[in-house]
Design a protein around this motif. Structure first.
Motif, mmCIF file in Angstrom:
data_model
loop_
_atom_site.group_PDB
_atom_site.id
_atom_site.type_symbol
_atom_site.label_atom_id
_atom_site.label_comp_id
_atom_site.label_asym_id
_atom_site.label_seq_id
_atom_site.Cartn_x
_atom_site.Cartn_y
_atom_site.Cartn_z
ATOM 1 N N ASP A 1 -26.225 -20.878 10.370
ATOM 2 C CA ASP A 1 -24.983 -21.214 10.854
ATOM 3 C C ASP A 1 -23.509 -21.265 9.995
ATOM 4 O OD1 ASP A 1 -23.538 -21.396 13.665
ATOM 5 O OD2 ASP A 1 -23.194 -23.494 13.006
ATOM 6 N N GLU A 2 -23.722 -21.873 8.961
ATOM 7 C CA GLU A 2 -22.727 -22.012 7.934
ATOM 8 C C GLU A 2 -22.575 -20.756 7.315
ATOM 9 O OE1 GLU A 2 -22.712 -26.163 6.148
ATOM 10 O OE2 GLU A 2 -22.831 -24.996 4.443
ATOM 11 N N HIS A 3 -23.614 -19.911 6.965
ATOM 12 C CA HIS A 3 -23.364 -18.569 6.339
ATOM 13 C C HIS A 3 -22.607 -17.648 7.337
ATOM 14 C CE1 HIS A 3 -24.898 -14.588 5.508
ATOM 15 N NE2 HIS A 3 -24.570 -14.948 4.415
ATOM 16 N N ASN A 4 -23.178 -17.852 8.551
ATOM 17 C CA ASN A 4 -22.247 -16.928 9.516
ATOM 18 C C ASN A 4 -20.882 -17.167 9.585
ATOM 19 O OD1 ASN A 4 -24.861 -15.543 10.074
ATOM 20 N ND2 ASN A 4 -25.204 -16.809 12.025
ATOM 21 N N TYR A 5 -20.455 -18.533 9.321
ATOM 22 C CA TYR A 5 -19.098 -18.835 9.567
ATOM 23 C C TYR A 5 -18.311 -19.126 8.293
ATOM 24 C CZ TYR A 5 -19.616 -18.871 14.651
ATOM 25 O OH TYR A 5 -19.733 -18.620 15.901
ATOM 26 N N THR A 6 -18.747 -18.353 7.131
ATOM 27 C CA THR A 6 -18.333 -18.563 5.768
ATOM 28 C C THR A 6 -17.611 -17.020 5.718
ATOM 29 O OG1 THR A 6 -19.897 -19.864 5.123
ATOM 30 C CG2 THR A 6 -18.568 -18.599 3.367
ATOM 31 N N VAL A 7 -16.050 -17.052 5.570
ATOM 32 C CA VAL A 7 -15.483 -15.825 5.503
ATOM 33 C C VAL A 7 -15.003 -15.644 3.934
ATOM 34 C CG1 VAL A 7 -14.480 -16.011 7.679
ATOM 35 C CG2 VAL A 7 -12.991 -17.008 6.063
#
Lengths: 213, 68
Positions: free
Chosen positions: A207-213
């Protein structure tokens, strides 16, 4: 998020197809088992049933013999001391058949449930969905179902011990009070439960990876 | 969250659309949208560097801390 099409590893493919084949074989077994239980319940065999069941208690038996090994030219004297085995109820009474039929139906039902859940989990993994809330829930359900299997097998073992084994009378063998408790099932359940928590952590990281830009 | 993303303000000041920013910094629209809507959990230094370079601003112009 757009899921990239990734090449599936061979191990995942093997596990997926093995699980699928085993699942459908088990479905056939479950159908046949249900048909057998129905026949037992309806007393279709009418006293002509020769039921074989495993006896989950140790049996003390003294039987001597020899072991012929290729390693040495000598024979080795051996003796059976303790073993587990199966028992056959000759011309099984209908009521006993119904009891074992009931046990069989329960265990088939639990295993079918575990198989369905496990297949869903493997299908998710096969489709590239690893760290997902659905997978965590599925793993937890498998671990709880395994605890249920363990509880049921312990109950079944003690039923066999008190209801059958303790009432057996033989001349040359002695039934021990060494009842099998199948603790390995409990260890398996614990392992899968821990795995579900690892997946939970993986889900957070994903989840953290998906929301890291 | 206490961190406010002022990307839309900076885009308005520079008279630039999100699509133009996406094309010039090489970050997908989806990711820029996550940042703009304050759904992002982390921002890479490389992303911040590219945005600041394109918009000619400081990281503080894009990110702001406001206590809850």
């Amino acid at each position: 998020m757009i899921m990239e099409a990734v090449k599936k590893p061979l191990s995942i493919k093997i596990i997926y197809w093995t699980t699928s084949i085993a699942f459908w074989i088990f479905v056939v077994v479950a159908i046949l088992g249900t048909a057998l239980v129905s026949a037992l319940m309806l007393n279709v065999f009418e006293g002509d049933l020769q039921l074989h069941v495993g006896l989950p208690v140790g049996i003390n038996i003294v039987e001597t013999g020899i072991l012929d090994l290729d390693l040495s030219s000598k024979y080795i004297d051996v003796q059976f001391t303790e073993m587990v085995g199966k028992i056959q109820f000759k011309d099984t009474p209908a009521d006993l058949g119904r009891i074992y039929g009931g046990f069989m139906l329960i265990i088939l039902g639990i295993f079918l449930y575990i198989f369905i859940i496990f297949r869903r989990f493997i299908t998710n993994v096969y489709n590239g969905v690893y760290f997902d809330l659905d997978n965590i829930a599925l793993l937890k359900r498998i671990s709880y179902a395994l605890v249920l299997v363990w509880g049921f097998t312990v109950f079944y073992s003690y039923f066999q011990y008190f209801y059958i084994a303790q009432n057996l009378q033989f001349n040359s063998i002695v039934i021990t009070n060494d009842v099998q408790t199948y603790s390995e099932i409990l260890v398996g359940a614990l392992f899968i439960w821990v795995l579900s928590h690892i997946f939970m952590k993986g889900c957070e990281l994903q989840d953290e990876h998906n929301y890291t830009v | 969250m206490a961190i406010i993303v002022n990307l839309d303000i900076m885009l308005a000041k520079r008279k630039m659309s999100l699509t133009e920013l996406s094309n010039s910094v090489g970050i997908t629209m989806a990711n820029l949208s996550i940042l703009k809507k304050e759904k992002a959990k982390a921002v890479r230094f490389s992303t911040l560097d590219a945005i600041c370079k394109t918009l000619d601003c400081q990281p503080g112009d894009i990110l702001e801390y406001k206590p809850d």
